[in-house]
Scaffold this motif. Sequence first.
Motif, short mmCIF file in Angstrom:
data_model
loop_
_atom_site.label_atom_id
_atom_site.label_comp_id
_atom_site.label_asym_id
_atom_site.label_seq_id
_atom_site.Cartn_x
_atom_site.Cartn_y
_atom_site.Cartn_z
N GLU A 27 0.80 -1.14 0.10
CA GLU A 27 0.29 -0.13 -0.04
C GLU A 27 0.89 1.01 0.08
O GLU A 27 0.44 2.14 -0.74
CB GLU A 27 -0.86 0.00 1.26
CG GLU A 27 -2.10 -0.97 1.06
CD GLU A 27 -2.97 -1.14 2.31
OE1 GLU A 27 -2.66 -0.64 3.29
OE2 GLU A 27 -4.04 -1.70 2.37
N LEU A 28 1.79 1.26 0.81
CA LEU A 28 2.83 2.40 1.03
C LEU A 28 3.45 2.66 -0.45
O LEU A 28 3.88 3.91 -1.06
CB LEU A 28 3.88 2.52 1.96
CG LEU A 28 3.12 2.35 3.42
CD1 LEU A 28 4.23 2.05 4.45
CD2 LEU A 28 2.65 3.84 3.54
N LEU A 29 3.95 1.45 -1.19
CA LEU A 29 4.60 1.66 -2.30
C LEU A 29 3.58 1.68 -3.62
O LEU A 29 4.20 2.28 -4.63
CB LEU A 29 5.55 0.37 -2.66
CG LEU A 29 6.73 0.23 -1.84
CD1 LEU A 29 7.53 -0.89 -1.88
CD2 LEU A 29 7.66 1.35 -1.89
N LYS A 30 2.33 1.73 -3.35
CA LYS A 30 1.37 1.40 -4.38
C LYS A 30 1.54 0.66 -5.56
O LYS A 30 1.68 1.18 -6.61
CB LYS A 30 1.13 2.82 -4.71
CG LYS A 30 0.46 4.03 -3.63
CD LYS A 30 0.45 5.74 -4.31
CE LYS A 30 0.02 6.20 -3.16
NZ LYS A 30 0.40 7.66 -3.40
N VAL A 31 1.94 -0.56 -5.12
CA VAL A 31 2.17 -1.61 -5.97
C VAL A 31 1.16 -2.60 -5.97
O VAL A 31 0.72 -2.86 -5.20
CB VAL A 31 3.72 -2.23 -5.84
CG1 VAL A 31 4.72 -1.45 -6.18
CG2 VAL A 31 3.68 -2.71 -4.49
#
Length: 87
Positions: A27-31
């Motif tokens: 979620e933090l990396l939006k992957v």
Amino acid sequence: MSAGNVTKVSSKITSKNQITIPKIVRELLKVHSADSIEWQIEPNGRVMITRSQPDLWQIIEEQENKFGNLSTTEIDWGKDVESADFD
């Protein structure tokens, strides 16, 4: 899990040397699945993980796969303008 502005999570390495990226990291990396990540290994042993940015040709390939190829035939512009004689 979190201390100040630092978030720590852990993953186990499988017998095939694979790991699952924890949900909070994804979620933090939006992957998402099929995305690429980049591993940066520093001399002190610290590893940084970032989302890879696709290059132009990767974007073009993805667009062609999604929408098809937009090839056009060469346009015949007629007589070459530079061939005219000017006095």
